[in-house]
Design an enzyme around this catalytic site. Structure first.
Site, PDB file in Angstrom:
ATOM      1  N   ASP A  17      55.924 -80.242  79.264  1.00 21.64           N
ATOM      2  CA  ASP A  17      57.256 -80.733  79.663  1.00 21.64           C
ATOM      3  C   ASP A  17      58.137 -79.948  79.415  1.00 21.64           C
ATOM      4  O   ASP A  17      58.264 -79.319  78.128  1.00 21.64           O
ATOM      5  CB  ASP A  17      57.295 -81.973  79.229  1.00 21.64           C
ATOM      6  CG  ASP A  17      56.866 -83.143  80.275  1.00 21.64           C
ATOM      7  OD1 ASP A  17      56.889 -82.971  81.332  1.00 21.64           O
ATOM      8  OD2 ASP A  17      56.860 -84.299  79.815  1.00 21.64           O
TER       9      ASP A  17
ATOM     10  N   ARG B 215      49.753 -83.859  80.144  1.00 23.84           N
ATOM     11  CA  ARG B 215      50.307 -82.416  80.661  1.00 23.84           C
ATOM     12  C   ARG B 215      50.181 -81.329  79.708  1.00 23.84           C
ATOM     13  O   ARG B 215      50.388 -81.680  78.375  1.00 23.84           O
ATOM     14  CB  ARG B 215      51.826 -82.827  81.015  1.00 23.84           C
ATOM     15  CG  ARG B 215      52.388 -83.029  80.122  1.00 23.84           C
ATOM     16  CD  ARG B 215      53.880 -83.985  80.476  1.00 23.84           C
ATOM     17  NE  ARG B 215      53.242 -85.314  80.754  1.00 23.84           N
ATOM     18  CZ  ARG B 215      53.950 -86.385  81.055  1.00 23.84           C
ATOM     19  NH1 ARG B 215      55.447 -86.038  81.521  1.00 23.84           N
ATOM     20  NH2 ARG B 215      53.561 -87.295  81.440  1.00 23.84           N
TER      21      ARG B 215
ATOM     22  N   ARG C 200      51.096 -76.668  84.376  1.00 29.36           N
ATOM     23  CA  ARG C 200      51.446 -78.211  84.483  1.00 29.36           C
ATOM     24  C   ARG C 200      51.081 -78.534  85.933  1.00 29.36           C
ATOM     25  O   ARG C 200      51.314 -78.025  86.886  1.00 29.36           O
ATOM     26  CB  ARG C 200      52.842 -78.138  84.347  1.00 29.36           C
ATOM     27  CG  ARG C 200      53.510 -79.630  84.964  1.00 29.36           C
ATOM     28  CD  ARG C 200      53.158 -80.463  83.915  1.00 29.36           C
ATOM     29  NE  ARG C 200      53.526 -81.871  84.329  1.00 29.36           N
ATOM     30  CZ  ARG C 200      54.975 -82.538  83.958  1.00 29.36           C
ATOM     31  NH1 ARG C 200      55.550 -81.730  83.310  1.00 29.36           N
ATOM     32  NH2 ARG C 200      55.158 -83.680  84.531  1.00 29.36           N
TER      33      ARG C 200
ATOM     34  N   ASP D  54      62.135 -80.459  79.945  1.00 27.66           N
ATOM     35  CA  ASP D  54      63.165 -81.272  80.229  1.00 27.66           C
ATOM     36  C   ASP D  54      64.888 -80.965  79.710  1.00 27.66           C
ATOM     37  O   ASP D  54      64.754 -80.799  78.515  1.00 27.66           O
ATOM     38  CB  ASP D  54      62.830 -82.823  79.942  1.00 27.66           C
ATOM     39  CG  ASP D  54      61.730 -83.362  80.603  1.00 27.66           C
ATOM     40  OD1 ASP D  54      61.432 -82.750  81.840  1.00 27.66           O
ATOM     41  OD2 ASP D  54      60.979 -84.193  80.133  1.00 27.66           O
TER      42      ASP D  54
END
Length: 199
Positions: free
Chosen positions: A124, A121, A112, A126
């Site tokens: 991710d 990217r 990343r 999250d």
């Protein structure tokens, strides 16, 4: 936020906060919900690798993995590749900050690069929600901001956890319906591919 090994010695400025956070979760596991996304490289392999890395994390047990959903990139530079998105529901004794550091470390392991805001990217990771915790810390906003407005988050979240609620906003099912349903905002469930839980 640092992406160092969460087992390493914390710096003095956050030692007390981390000890308090660890103490609050040491004897009980809590539910956490994590969103995964990728629009560079082999997206499916990357998401599967992230699931595997989470499953290998001490103090964490994956309970459910959603189907894979494909959507166009939201915000950022134009003409980005489409995203693959998924949601993982887990039980963990890791405090929220340590879970965040683990997620950042997994992102780094998959290359990343944080050069362009909302740019393409490889991965991710999250934290969408962490049971019993809200936070307005800019490094760890809980629940994740705008998650209640984004079908590419809500659709896989509903798939993995049908009874889910976004703290402060209501049931995921209702929020998604208000946006137009599971295929709102161009989100498309991929029936031809899937993620698997490690044995």
């Amino acid at each position: 936020m640092s992406t160092t090994d969460p087992t390493a010695a914390p710096t003095t400025f956050d030692l007390e906060e981390r000890v308090d956070s660890a103490d609050s979760t040491l004897h009980s596991q809590r539910c956490a919900v994590i969103a995964l996304g990728s629009n560079l490289g082999n997206r499916l392999d990357t998401l599967q690798g992230a699931v595997d890395a989470l499953a290998d994390t001490p103090g964490l047990r994956i309970k459910a993995v959603s189907a894979v959903y494909e959507t166009e990139a939201v915000g950022g530079p134009e003409e980005q590749p489409n995203y693959y998105n998924a949601v993982v529901v887990l039980r963990t004794s890791l405090p929220p900050r340590d879970l965040l550091e683990r997620g950042n470390a997994i992102e780094d392991a998959f290359g990343r690069a944080r050069t362009v805001r909302w740019g393409p990217r490889t991965l991710d990771v999250d934290i969408l929600a962490y049971e019993g915790v809200t936070s307005d810390d800019p490094q760890l906003l809980l629940p994740h901001p705008r998650s209640h407005e984004r079908a590419f988050v809500l659709a896989p979240w509903l798939d993995a956890q049908p009874e889910a609620e976004v703290p402060g906003h209501g049931r995921v099912a209702t929020l998604l319906q208000d946006l137009g349903g599971a295929d709102a905002q161009g989100v498309r469930r991929r029936e031809d591919i899937r993620l698997t839980l490690p044995e």
